[in-house]
Design a protein around this motif. Structure first.
Motif, PDB file in Angstrom:
ATOM      1  N   THR A   1      -5.055  -1.687  -2.022  1.00  0.00           N
ATOM      2  CA  THR A   1      -3.723  -1.258  -1.611  1.00  0.00           C
ATOM      3  C   THR A   1      -3.695  -0.810  -0.155  1.00  0.00           C
ATOM      4  O   THR A   1      -2.629  -0.727   0.442  1.00  0.00           O
ATOM      5  CB  THR A   1      -3.221  -0.110  -2.507  1.00  0.00           C
ATOM      6  N   LEU A   2      -4.860  -0.540   0.437  1.00  0.00           N
ATOM      7  CA  LEU A   2      -4.944  -0.097   1.827  1.00  0.00           C
ATOM      8  C   LEU A   2      -5.428  -1.188   2.769  1.00  0.00           C
ATOM      9  O   LEU A   2      -5.674  -0.927   3.941  1.00  0.00           O
ATOM     10  CB  LEU A   2      -5.873   1.117   1.935  1.00  0.00           C
ATOM     11  N   GLY A   3      -5.589  -2.410   2.286  1.00  0.00           N
ATOM     12  CA  GLY A   3      -6.080  -3.511   3.107  1.00  0.00           C
ATOM     13  C   GLY A   3      -7.326  -4.118   2.493  1.00  0.00           C
ATOM     14  O   GLY A   3      -7.712  -3.786   1.372  1.00  0.00           O
ATOM     15  N   THR A   4      -7.963  -4.994   3.230  1.00  0.00           N
ATOM     16  CA  THR A   4      -9.182  -5.646   2.754  1.00  0.00           C
ATOM     17  C   THR A   4     -10.381  -4.736   2.998  1.00  0.00           C
ATOM     18  O   THR A   4     -10.557  -4.217   4.089  1.00  0.00           O
ATOM     19  CB  THR A   4      -9.385  -6.984   3.478  1.00  0.00           C
ATOM     20  N   LEU A   5     -11.187  -4.552   1.968  1.00  0.00           N
ATOM     21  CA  LEU A   5     -12.397  -3.740   2.063  1.00  0.00           C
ATOM     22  C   LEU A   5     -13.600  -4.650   1.897  1.00  0.00           C
ATOM     23  O   LEU A   5     -13.692  -5.403   0.929  1.00  0.00           O
ATOM     24  CB  LEU A   5     -12.419  -2.661   0.975  1.00  0.00           C
ATOM     25  N   THR A   6     -14.517  -4.588   2.857  1.00  0.00           N
ATOM     26  CA  THR A   6     -15.760  -5.349   2.792  1.00  0.00           C
ATOM     27  C   THR A   6     -16.909  -4.366   2.617  1.00  0.00           C
ATOM     28  O   THR A   6     -17.092  -3.470   3.443  1.00  0.00           O
ATOM     29  CB  THR A   6     -15.967  -6.187   4.064  1.00  0.00           C
ATOM     30  N   VAL A   7     -17.664  -4.528   1.542  1.00  0.00           N
ATOM     31  CA  VAL A   7     -18.819  -3.683   1.247  1.00  0.00           C
ATOM     32  C   VAL A   7     -20.055  -4.529   1.451  1.00  0.00           C
ATOM     33  O   VAL A   7     -20.190  -5.604   0.873  1.00  0.00           O
ATOM     34  CB  VAL A   7     -18.763  -3.157  -0.210  1.00  0.00           C
ATOM     35  N   ARG A   8     -20.971  -4.049   2.298  1.00  0.00           N
ATOM     36  CA  ARG A   8     -22.213  -4.775   2.575  1.00  0.00           C
ATOM     37  C   ARG A   8     -23.404  -3.919   2.148  1.00  0.00           C
ATOM     38  O   ARG A   8     -23.364  -2.700   2.232  1.00  0.00           O
ATOM     39  CB  ARG A   8     -22.326  -5.118   4.055  1.00  0.00           C
ATOM     40  N   GLY A   9     -24.458  -4.608   1.689  1.00  0.00           N
ATOM     41  CA  GLY A   9     -25.650  -3.902   1.259  1.00  0.00           C
ATOM     42  C   GLY A   9     -26.664  -4.862   0.674  1.00  0.00           C
ATOM     43  O   GLY A   9     -26.700  -6.047   1.028  1.00  0.00           O
ATOM     44  N   GLN A  10     -27.483  -4.348  -0.226  1.00  0.00           N
ATOM     45  CA  GLN A  10     -28.522  -5.145  -0.865  1.00  0.00           C
ATOM     46  C   GLN A  10     -28.458  -4.926  -2.373  1.00  0.00           C
ATOM     47  O   GLN A  10     -28.185  -3.825  -2.842  1.00  0.00           O
ATOM     48  CB  GLN A  10     -29.902  -4.740  -0.349  1.00  0.00           C
TER      49      GLN A  10
ATOM     50  N   MET B   1     -20.730   3.232  -5.857  1.00  0.00           N
ATOM     51  CA  MET B   1     -19.394   3.378  -5.281  1.00  0.00           C
ATOM     52  C   MET B   1     -18.365   3.221  -6.395  1.00  0.00           C
ATOM     53  O   MET B   1     -18.412   2.254  -7.149  1.00  0.00           O
ATOM     54  CB  MET B   1     -19.134   2.326  -4.206  1.00  0.00           C
ATOM     55  N   VAL B   2     -17.466   4.180  -6.488  1.00  0.00           N
ATOM     56  CA  VAL B   2     -16.362   4.119  -7.440  1.00  0.00           C
ATOM     57  C   VAL B   2     -15.095   3.980  -6.605  1.00  0.00           C
ATOM     58  O   VAL B   2     -14.837   4.789  -5.721  1.00  0.00           O
ATOM     59  CB  VAL B   2     -16.302   5.389  -8.320  1.00  0.00           C
ATOM     60  N   LEU B   3     -14.322   2.936  -6.875  1.00  0.00           N
ATOM     61  CA  LEU B   3     -13.153   2.626  -6.063  1.00  0.00           C
ATOM     62  C   LEU B   3     -11.952   2.358  -6.950  1.00  0.00           C
ATOM     63  O   LEU B   3     -12.065   1.644  -7.950  1.00  0.00           O
ATOM     64  CB  LEU B   3     -13.455   1.388  -5.195  1.00  0.00           C
ATOM     65  N   SER B   4     -10.815   2.934  -6.585  1.00  0.00           N
ATOM     66  CA  SER B   4      -9.565   2.640  -7.291  1.00  0.00           C
ATOM     67  C   SER B   4      -8.584   2.031  -6.299  1.00  0.00           C
ATOM     68  O   SER B   4      -8.759   2.147  -5.087  1.00  0.00           O
ATOM     69  CB  SER B   4      -8.984   3.913  -7.917  1.00  0.00           C
TER      70      SER B   4
ATOM     71  N   TYR C   1     -12.796  -1.291   6.232  1.00  0.00           N
ATOM     72  CA  TYR C   1     -11.423  -1.665   5.905  1.00  0.00           C
ATOM     73  C   TYR C   1     -10.839  -2.482   7.041  1.00  0.00           C
ATOM     74  O   TYR C   1     -11.023  -2.156   8.208  1.00  0.00           O
ATOM     75  CB  TYR C   1     -10.545  -0.429   5.708  1.00  0.00           C
ATOM     76  N   THR C   2     -10.127  -3.538   6.680  1.00  0.00           N
ATOM     77  CA  THR C   2      -9.394  -4.347   7.638  1.00  0.00           C
ATOM     78  C   THR C   2      -7.931  -4.300   7.216  1.00  0.00           C
ATOM     79  O   THR C   2      -7.597  -4.691   6.098  1.00  0.00           O
ATOM     80  CB  THR C   2      -9.874  -5.806   7.624  1.00  0.00           C
TER      81      THR C   2
ATOM     82  N   GLY D   1       0.794  -1.209   0.000  1.00  0.00           N
ATOM     83  CA  GLY D   1       0.000   0.000   0.000  1.00  0.00           C
ATOM     84  C   GLY D   1       0.831   1.266   0.000  1.00  0.00           C
ATOM     85  O   GLY D   1       0.332   2.343  -0.249  1.00  0.00           O
ATOM     86  N   LYS D   2       2.137   1.176   0.267  1.00  0.00           N
ATOM     87  CA  LYS D   2       2.988   2.348   0.316  1.00  0.00           C
ATOM     88  C   LYS D   2       3.226   2.850  -1.095  1.00  0.00           C
ATOM     89  O   LYS D   2       3.683   2.124  -1.954  1.00  0.00           O
ATOM     90  CB  LYS D   2       4.308   2.010   0.998  1.00  0.00           C
TER      91      LYS D   2
END
Length: 96
Positions: A44-53, A23-26, A78-79, A8-9
């Motif tokens: 690059t910043l860790g694990t991202l979990t997105v929750r929804g429907q 959601m737009v994510l890079s 983020y984790t 991630g550095k």
């Protein structure tokens, strides 16, 4: 084909959320898992979990690490992947 994970550095990651519907994510390195209620991404910043429907991945650009997620987005978490040794408590350091 060999894939290489970059740290991630030095890498940028942006997250834009529009009306909790888009959601737009890079900075995405890999899609870990997905269904209509949960999408897990390695960024690059860790694990991202997105929750929804009714979540859908509309655009996935593997070369640039860009993704667009559509649906009702309820949470983004983020984790980090820091080791526990780096975050030792004061008590653990006292009793070495």
């Amino acid at each position: 084909m060999e894939t290489k994970k970059e740290s991630g550095k030095g890498k940028k990651s942006n997250l834009t959320l529009e009306n909790r519907k888009k959601m737009v994510l890079s900075g995405v390195l890999e899609v870990i898992s997905f269904d209509d209620k949960c999408i897990a991404l390695d960024t690059t910043l860790g694990t991202l979990t997105v929750r929804g429907q009714e979540l859908k991945m509309n655009k996935l650009d593997v070369q640039n690490g860009d993704i667009i997620i559509l649906g009702q987005i309820n949470s983004c978490v983020y984790t980090t992947t820091e080791s526990k040794k780096d975050k030792e408590s004061i008590i653990a350091r006292l009793f070495r």
